[in-house]
Scaffold this active site. Structure first.
Site, PDB file in Angstrom:
ATOM      1  CE  LYS A 180      73.320  78.905  92.703  1.00 50.16           C
ATOM      2  NZ  LYS A 180      72.588  77.726  92.238  1.00 50.16           N
ATOM      3  N   GLY A 233      70.643  86.553  86.066  1.00 46.67           N
ATOM      4  CA  GLY A 233      69.419  85.949  86.575  1.00 46.67           C
ATOM      5  C   GLY A 233      68.342  86.994  86.750  1.00 46.67           C
ATOM      6  CB  SER A 234      65.242  86.885  88.672  1.00 42.85           C
ATOM      7  OG  SER A 234      65.747  86.604  89.957  1.00 42.85           O
ATOM      8  CG  ASN A 235      65.471  92.795  87.286  1.00 42.63           C
ATOM      9  OD1 ASN A 235      65.542  92.045  86.322  1.00 42.63           O
ATOM     10  ND2 ASN A 235      65.802  94.071  87.241  1.00 42.63           N
ATOM     11  CB  VAL A 237      68.196  86.615  92.633  1.00 41.27           C
ATOM     12  CG1 VAL A 237      69.542  86.103  93.112  1.00 41.27           C
ATOM     13  CG2 VAL A 237      67.088  85.636  93.016  1.00 41.27           C
ATOM     14  N   GLY A 238      69.171  89.548  91.784  1.00 41.21           N
ATOM     15  CA  GLY A 238      70.271  90.468  91.484  1.00 41.21           C
ATOM     16  C   GLY A 238      70.309  91.646  92.444  1.00 41.21           C
ATOM     17  CD  GLU A 390      62.535  88.670  82.488  1.00 44.20           C
ATOM     18  OE1 GLU A 390      62.770  88.479  83.686  1.00 44.20           O
ATOM     19  OE2 GLU A 390      63.414  88.701  81.608  1.00 44.20           O
TER      20      GLU A 390
HETATM   21  P1  NAP Z   1      67.223  83.400  89.304  1.00 43.81           P
HETATM   22  O1  NAP Z   1      66.146  82.714  90.032  1.00 43.81           O
HETATM   23  O2  NAP Z   1      67.574  84.783  89.694  1.00 43.81           O
HETATM   24  O3  NAP Z   1      68.497  82.458  89.429  1.00 43.81           O
HETATM   25  C1  NAP Z   1      69.729  82.768  88.844  1.00 43.81           C
HETATM   26  C2  NAP Z   1      70.832  82.135  89.661  1.00 43.81           C
HETATM   27  O4  NAP Z   1      70.893  82.753  90.947  1.00 43.81           O
HETATM   28  C3  NAP Z   1      70.619  80.642  89.933  1.00 43.81           C
HETATM   29  O5  NAP Z   1      71.851  79.992  89.909  1.00 43.81           O
HETATM   30  C4  NAP Z   1      70.030  80.660  91.327  1.00 43.81           C
HETATM   31  O6  NAP Z   1      70.196  79.460  92.026  1.00 43.81           O
HETATM   32  C5  NAP Z   1      70.830  81.769  91.969  1.00 43.81           C
HETATM   33  N1  NAP Z   1      70.231  82.347  93.176  1.00 43.81           N
HETATM   34  C6  NAP Z   1      68.931  82.297  93.567  1.00 43.81           C
HETATM   35  N2  NAP Z   1      68.789  82.932  94.752  1.00 43.81           N
HETATM   36  C7  NAP Z   1      70.013  83.386  95.122  1.00 43.81           C
HETATM   37  C8  NAP Z   1      70.506  84.120  96.245  1.00 43.81           C
HETATM   38  N3  NAP Z   1      69.705  84.530  97.217  1.00 43.81           N
HETATM   39  N4  NAP Z   1      71.825  84.408  96.298  1.00 43.81           N
HETATM   40  C9  NAP Z   1      72.651  84.035  95.312  1.00 43.81           C
HETATM   41  N5  NAP Z   1      72.240  83.328  94.231  1.00 43.81           N
HETATM   42  C10 NAP Z   1      70.938  83.018  94.123  1.00 43.81           C
HETATM   43  O7  NAP Z   1      66.933  83.461  87.745  1.00 43.81           O
HETATM   44  P2  NAP Z   1      66.479  82.249  86.802  1.00 43.81           P
HETATM   45  O8  NAP Z   1      65.047  82.013  87.065  1.00 43.81           O
HETATM   46  O9  NAP Z   1      67.416  81.119  86.910  1.00 43.81           O
HETATM   47  O10 NAP Z   1      66.717  82.884  85.366  1.00 43.81           O
HETATM   48  C11 NAP Z   1      65.769  83.676  84.735  1.00 43.81           C
HETATM   49  C12 NAP Z   1      66.113  85.140  84.823  1.00 43.81           C
HETATM   50  O11 NAP Z   1      67.416  85.383  84.320  1.00 43.81           O
HETATM   51  C13 NAP Z   1      65.220  86.017  83.983  1.00 43.81           C
HETATM   52  O12 NAP Z   1      64.844  87.164  84.715  1.00 43.81           O
HETATM   53  C14 NAP Z   1      66.074  86.411  82.809  1.00 43.81           C
HETATM   54  O13 NAP Z   1      65.717  87.587  82.170  1.00 43.81           O
HETATM   55  C15 NAP Z   1      67.400  86.487  83.432  1.00 43.81           C
HETATM   56  N6  NAP Z   1      68.463  86.357  82.427  1.00 43.81           N
HETATM   57  C16 NAP Z   1      69.185  87.464  82.096  1.00 43.81           C
HETATM   58  C17 NAP Z   1      70.188  87.403  81.145  1.00 43.81           C
HETATM   59  C18 NAP Z   1      70.991  88.627  80.806  1.00 43.81           C
HETATM   60  O14 NAP Z   1      72.110  88.474  80.348  1.00 43.81           O
HETATM   61  N7  NAP Z   1      70.481  89.829  80.987  1.00 43.81           N
HETATM   62  C19 NAP Z   1      70.468  86.186  80.521  1.00 43.81           C
HETATM   63  C20 NAP Z   1      69.708  85.070  80.870  1.00 43.81           C
HETATM   64  C21 NAP Z   1      68.728  85.178  81.849  1.00 43.81           C
HETATM   65  P3  NAP Z   1      69.045  78.313  91.990  1.00 43.81           P
HETATM   66  O15 NAP Z   1      69.004  77.792  90.609  1.00 43.81           O
HETATM   67  O16 NAP Z   1      69.532  77.308  92.946  1.00 43.81           O
HETATM   68  O17 NAP Z   1      67.771  78.982  92.389  1.00 43.81           O
END
Ligand code: NAP
Ligand code: MG
Length: 500
Positions: A180, A233-235, A237-238, A390
């Protein structure tokens, strides 16, 4: 196609080797953040589509696991070659759907190419261990076996690289994948899947299910037959994914946020430090998980560093990343702009001193794009929210310190632990710093970004849960260890008991 300006694109699912729609029949727009214009639409799938993908994956994976790993690897090698051939075209699509400038987009696609060739090499290794048995005429070894079905959930900021970090080791390891992608960046997902298809990956081994995190992402996490979830992704959601996986006893690998710092000591090469800070703080408009968002500076060079940073920041050019002369592109969308701007307000209220930036850019030349002025705060205290949380945008906080020890303490005084960096010419401090900085990645005399794919990538503390993407370590997420004992003595030998 390579110079095409995208419009009217449509991204649907790819399940069991077929591009297909969903019964939902719902779509949402894909926006080019540099212009604010729609360049297409992405399907919003349902739980039913996830279920269909799992059925396809289950069937296909059994066969795939029987294909010798070096043959699975050859497929990745072909994927790498196709990516290489299409590098410029892919980079241009990436810039248009995500906003990062073309030079960085090329770098991201290159990261995927590197990962393809690297993981193709792993197919001829996938090493386990052989070790002596404690008993006579008995052989002992450990081998890697596939986990089964892997669910991959990726963010928008590295729409192709992160997908390769996860899908390539999963596939070479003999698994089937359900992916996804982030809703903002489905075009890169479609392109990567097309490349797998062209390379000849058997149907059902990669399945793309587009849709929201709450519907599709959640259905993947909850699905009892998806054996591993690999999430970046974000903390917020993680954490919720980890809670669900905990309840289901499902393996989960999390890579999340960062609050990365560059330390500038009194003996640093300031010219180099300024370059490193600029590149790691404002590249990708600060939207890298490893972006520098704090500069911890020794007080004796603080003023000099501020002056140099300010004059270098004046030269940063903002605009549409397709223009080769532009250094900084837009941020991803309107809500990101608002969030960044709120943090700037919080910083001012906390008493930090704004040196430059701090505004949403809406001059005519930016059209309806989402641009934020590169922003520099100084006299920031480590306990301020802008120094702890962040922001994920082009905002940097300078925190003055009196000593090396205090610099390390400030670096480590956040809940995240992804990346850190130190500029110094003192070899003793270099070694002490690489020991004491508590992040998963440490740079010396370079900014906080620039990971290479053959080393493990990930963070400590709140950044992750102990797993790593990239490197040979990624294989630990996507394979199960099996220990095998072969007794060729012809008699029953009891371990720990029949030892002479
Ligand atoms: P996000 O909102 O957490 O989304 C990441 C992914 O999770 C997207 O595909 C999102 O889908 C999906 N998602 C959202 N809610 C979910 C749920 N309840 N259950 C399962 N999946 C769900 O993060 P983002 O805004 O896209 O990315 C930014 C964040 O990623 C930042 O915090 C950044 O630091 C982090 N990041 C970390 C790394 C690393 O390797 N440490 C690398 C890059 C980014 P949708 O798009 O449909 O919402
Ligand atoms: Mg977009």
């Amino acid at each position: 196609m390579s110079n095409a300006v995208l419009s009217g694109e449509k991204v649907v699912n790819y399940i069991d080797g077929e591009w297909c729609e969903s019964a939902s029949d719902k779509y949402t727009a894909i926006i080019n953040p540099a212009t604010g214009e729609s360049i297409g639409e992405i399907l919003l799938s349902t739980k039913e589509d996830v279920n269909r993908a799992v059925e396809a994956a289950k069937k296909a994976q059994k066969q795939w696991a029987l294909v010798p790993a070096p043959q699975r690897a050859e497929l990745l090698y072909r994927v790498g070659l196709i990516m290489k051939e299409r590098k410029e075209e892919l980079s241009r699509i990436l810039t248009q759907e995500m906003g990062k400038v073309i030079e960085e987009a090329r770098g991201e696609v290159q990261e995927g190419i590197d990962m393809a060739f690297y993981m193709a090499g792993e197919g001829r290794r996938l090493f386990g261990q052989t070790t002596p048995s404690e008993l006579k005429d008995k052989f002992a070894m450990s081998i890697r076996v596939p986990v089964g079905i892997v669910g991959i959930i990726t963010p928008w900021n590295f729409p192709i690289a992160i997908a390769t970090w996860k899908s390539f080791p999963a596939i070479v390891g003999g698994n089937a994948v359900i992916w996804k992608p982030a809703t903002e960046t489905p075009l890169m997902a479609r392109e990567l899947v097309k490349i797998f298809e062209e390379a000849g990956l058997p149907k059902g081994i990669i399945n793309l299910v587009c849709g929201s995190g709450s519907e599709v992402g959640n259905a993947m996490v909850e699905h009892p037959e998806i054996d591993v979830i690999s999430f970046t992704g974000s903390n917020e959601v993680g954490r919720s994914i980890a809670e669900t996986c905990g309840r289901l006893l499902k393996r989960v690998s999390l890579e999340m946020g960062g609050k990365n710092a560059v330390i500038v000591m009194d003996d640093a090469d300031l010219t180099l430090a300024v370059e490193g800070i600029l590149w790691s703080a404002f590249g990708t408009s600060g939207q890298r998980c490893t972006a520098c968002s704090r500069v911890i500076v020794h007080e004796s060079v603080k003023e000099q560093l501020e002056e140099r940073l300010l004059s270098a920041m004046e030269k940063l050019t903002l605009g549409n990343g397709l223009d080769e002369s532009v250094k900084i592109g837009p941020v991803i969308n309107g809500s990101a702009l608002q969030k960044i701007h709120e943090y700037v307000g919080i910083g001012k209220d906390e008493g930090a001193k704004l040196l430059t930036g701090g505004s949403i850019l809406n001059d005519e030349k930016y059209g309806n794009g989402y641009y934020y002025a590169p922003t520099l705060f100084t006299d920031v205290r480590s306990d301020m929210r802008i120094a702890q949380e962040e922001i994920f945008g082009p905002v940097v906080s300078i925190i003055p310190v009196k000593s090396f020890e205090e610099a390390i303490e400030v670096n480590n005084g956040v809940t995240y632990g992804l990346s850190s960096s130190i500029f110094t010419r003192d070899v003793n401090r270099v070694f002490a710093a690489q020991r004491d900085l508590d992040t998963g990645i440490v740079y010396v005399n370079a900014g906080t970004t620039g990971a290479e794919i053959h080393l493990p990538f990930g963070g400590t503390k709140g950044t992750g849960n102990g797993h790593r993407d990239s490197g040979v370590q990624a294989l630990d997420v996507f394979t199960e260890w099996k220990s095998v004992y072969v007794d060729y003595s012809g008699k029953l030998q009891r371990a720990q008991i029949d030892v002479e």
